[in-house]
Design a protein around this motif. Structure first.
Motif, short mmCIF file in Angstrom:
data_model
loop_
_atom_site.label_atom_id
_atom_site.label_comp_id
_atom_site.label_asym_id
_atom_site.label_seq_id
_atom_site.Cartn_x
_atom_site.Cartn_y
_atom_site.Cartn_z
N LYS A 298 0.83 -1.21 0.00
CA LYS A 298 0.00 0.00 0.00
C LYS A 298 0.86 1.26 0.00
O LYS A 298 0.62 2.20 -0.77
CB LYS A 298 -0.93 -0.02 1.21
N ARG A 299 1.89 1.28 0.86
CA ARG A 299 2.76 2.46 0.94
C ARG A 299 3.51 2.70 -0.37
O ARG A 299 3.72 3.84 -0.77
CB ARG A 299 3.78 2.29 2.08
N ALA A 300 3.91 1.62 -1.02
CA ALA A 300 4.72 1.74 -2.25
C ALA A 300 3.87 2.04 -3.47
O ALA A 300 4.41 2.35 -4.54
CB ALA A 300 5.51 0.45 -2.47
N GLY A 301 2.55 1.95 -3.34
CA GLY A 301 1.69 2.13 -4.51
C GLY A 301 1.83 0.97 -5.49
O GLY A 301 1.70 1.14 -6.70
N TYR A 302 2.09 -0.21 -4.94
CA TYR A 302 2.31 -1.40 -5.76
C TYR A 302 0.96 -1.97 -6.18
O TYR A 302 0.03 -2.07 -5.38
CB TYR A 302 3.09 -2.44 -4.95
N LYS A 303 0.82 -2.36 -7.45
CA LYS A 303 -0.47 -2.78 -8.00
C LYS A 303 -0.73 -4.28 -7.87
O LYS A 303 -1.87 -4.72 -8.03
CB LYS A 303 -0.57 -2.38 -9.47
N GLY A 304 0.29 -5.08 -7.62
CA GLY A 304 0.09 -6.52 -7.47
C GLY A 304 -0.37 -6.88 -6.07
O GLY A 304 -0.32 -6.06 -5.14
N LYS A 305 -0.81 -8.12 -5.90
CA LYS A 305 -1.28 -8.61 -4.60
C LYS A 305 -0.29 -9.63 -4.03
O LYS A 305 0.54 -10.18 -4.75
CB LYS A 305 -2.66 -9.27 -4.75
N PHE A 306 -0.42 -9.88 -2.71
CA PHE A 306 0.44 -10.84 -2.03
C PHE A 306 -0.36 -12.08 -1.66
O PHE A 306 -1.50 -11.98 -1.20
CB PHE A 306 1.05 -10.22 -0.77
N PHE A 307 0.28 -13.26 -1.85
CA PHE A 307 -0.33 -14.53 -1.46
C PHE A 307 0.71 -15.38 -0.73
O PHE A 307 1.85 -15.50 -1.19
CB PHE A 307 -0.84 -15.30 -2.69
N TYR A 308 0.29 -15.97 0.39
CA TYR A 308 1.18 -16.88 1.12
C TYR A 308 0.75 -18.32 0.85
O TYR A 308 -0.42 -18.67 1.01
CB TYR A 308 1.14 -16.61 2.62
N HIS A 309 1.71 -19.16 0.43
CA HIS A 309 1.46 -20.59 0.23
C HIS A 309 2.32 -21.37 1.23
O HIS A 309 3.55 -21.25 1.22
CB HIS A 309 1.81 -21.00 -1.19
N TYR A 310 1.66 -22.17 2.06
CA TYR A 310 2.37 -22.96 3.05
C TYR A 310 2.87 -24.27 2.43
O TYR A 310 2.07 -25.07 1.93
CB TYR A 310 1.45 -23.28 4.23
N PRO A 311 4.20 -24.53 2.46
CA PRO A 311 4.74 -25.79 1.93
C PRO A 311 4.53 -26.92 2.93
O PRO A 311 5.09 -26.91 4.02
CB PRO A 311 6.24 -25.48 1.74
N MET A 312 3.72 -27.89 2.56
CA MET A 312 3.31 -28.92 3.51
C MET A 312 4.44 -29.84 3.95
O MET A 312 4.31 -30.54 4.96
CB MET A 312 2.14 -29.72 2.94
N LYS A 313 5.56 -29.85 3.21
CA LYS A 313 6.68 -30.68 3.65
C LYS A 313 7.25 -30.22 4.99
O LYS A 313 7.90 -30.99 5.69
CB LYS A 313 7.79 -30.70 2.59
N VAL A 314 7.00 -28.98 5.36
CA VAL A 314 7.54 -28.44 6.62
C VAL A 314 6.92 -29.14 7.82
O VAL A 314 7.62 -29.53 8.76
CB VAL A 314 7.32 -26.92 6.69
N ASN A 315 5.61 -29.28 7.81
CA ASN A 315 4.90 -29.99 8.87
C ASN A 315 3.52 -30.33 8.33
O ASN A 315 2.73 -29.44 8.06
CB ASN A 315 4.80 -29.16 10.14
#
Length: 311
Positions: free
Chosen positions: A49-66
């Motif tokens: 928001k502060r940077a005026g960035y037009k793309g969105k953020f998505f978090y994907h959890y890698p199931m190999k971790v747990n």
């Protein structure tokens, strides 16, 4: 000694838990991973928001971790998407999906070598309306998924090498930039993915790899208008040792600003951002307690005693 875990109005004495349940004992704290995931979302979204960035953020959890439900369910309930690397992990997602344990808009990225059973399950879950995205890792896989009607991703094998806890001199996964650019138009190409290492030691290395990836992304975008996302993979380090590491705020700020500057310079839209920082979210949320079975002195050693535990 005593070690107290506090969660809101509740508190747990680890010593009491071991006395009650025995050892060895794994203690998992879902409220910690919920808090860390929410903070990561806040860091990215406020920076965007502060940077005026037009793309969105998505978090994907890698199931190999747990893969335990104590880790997976709190994450998906807080808005995490998932990443799997085998038919075994995708089978667990299938159970969650069929049991209505995950939200309808969840997206699952499929990395790893695509065995026949893995490919069949990917097609099956797509037919079941799961938002599933196979990540192509070699030319043979590209041929296997030529009839796939959903979105696909492709993994690029970057030339950038980083200093990480588990260094790899070569990587069998992914296509080179030259191979990618020579393929011509690919249907439903949505995500450019890369993974440069685990437990990356320098924050600067994360940015160096990103710069190389964006330069290829910009060239691919002109061929594939459907391409709109960069997945920078995992590797964000946690402090197993006492030395200081980079922090999420600083790295996220540089990721967003670097993407914005390079995308605008190349005259392509700001890409959506995916990260798969599994260890960063989950590692501080669990501990194991063991009983010391016996001990002996270490002669002229760096430590004073060896401990034999019931682990």
């Amino acid at each position: 000694g005593e070690l107290i875990i506090r969660e809101g109005h509740y508190q747990y004495n680890v010593h009491d838990l071991v006395r009650k349940f025995g050892s060895s004992l794994e203690i998992f704290m879902p409220f910690v991973i919920e808090d860390r995931l929410n903070k990561l979302h806040d860091i990215f979204n406020s920076t965007i928001k502060r940077a005026g960035y037009k793309g969105k953020f998505f978090y994907h959890y890698p199931m190999k971790v747990n893969q335990n439900k104590e880790a997976v369910l709190p994450l998906v309930s807080e808005g995490a998407h998932l990443e799997v690397g085998s038919v075994n992990e995708l089978s667990l997602v299938r159970k969650l999906w069929e049991g209505d344990a995950v939200h309808h808009n969840i997206r699952v990225l499929c990395n790893g070598p695509k065995t026949r059973s893995y490919v069949d399950l990917i097609f099956h879950m797509w037919e079941k309306q799961l938002r599933i995205v196979p990540i192509i890792e070699d030319l043979q896989e590209l041929d296997v998924f030529k009839e796939f009607r959903g979105d696909i991703g492709i993994r690029i094998n970057l030339e950038t090498k980083v200093k990480s806890r588990w260094d790899k001199k070569a990587d069998r996964f992914g296509l080179t930039a030259e191979e990618l650019l020579g393929l011509g138009k690919i249907r439903n190409f949505k995500i450019l993915h890369y993974h440069i290492g685990s437990q990356i030691e320098l924050g600067e290395d994360i940015i160096r790899a990103l710069k190389e990836a964006v330069s290829v992304y910009a060239k691919l975008r002109r061929i594939h208008p459907s391409l709109d996302t960069i997945d920078i993979g995992g590797g964000f380090a946690v402090p197993y040792e006492k030395k200081r590491l980079y922090n999420a705020d600083a790295v996220v700020r540089r990721i967003v600003n670097t993407l914005k500057q390079l995308a605008e310079k190349a005259e392509v839209p700001h890409p959506h951002i995916i990260v798969e920082w599994g260890r960063y979210i989950v590692a501080p949320a669990q501990m194991s307690a063991f009983k010391i079975v016996s001990s002996k002195e270490v002669p002229k050693g760096l430590a004073r005693r060896w401990y034999v535990i019931d682990g």
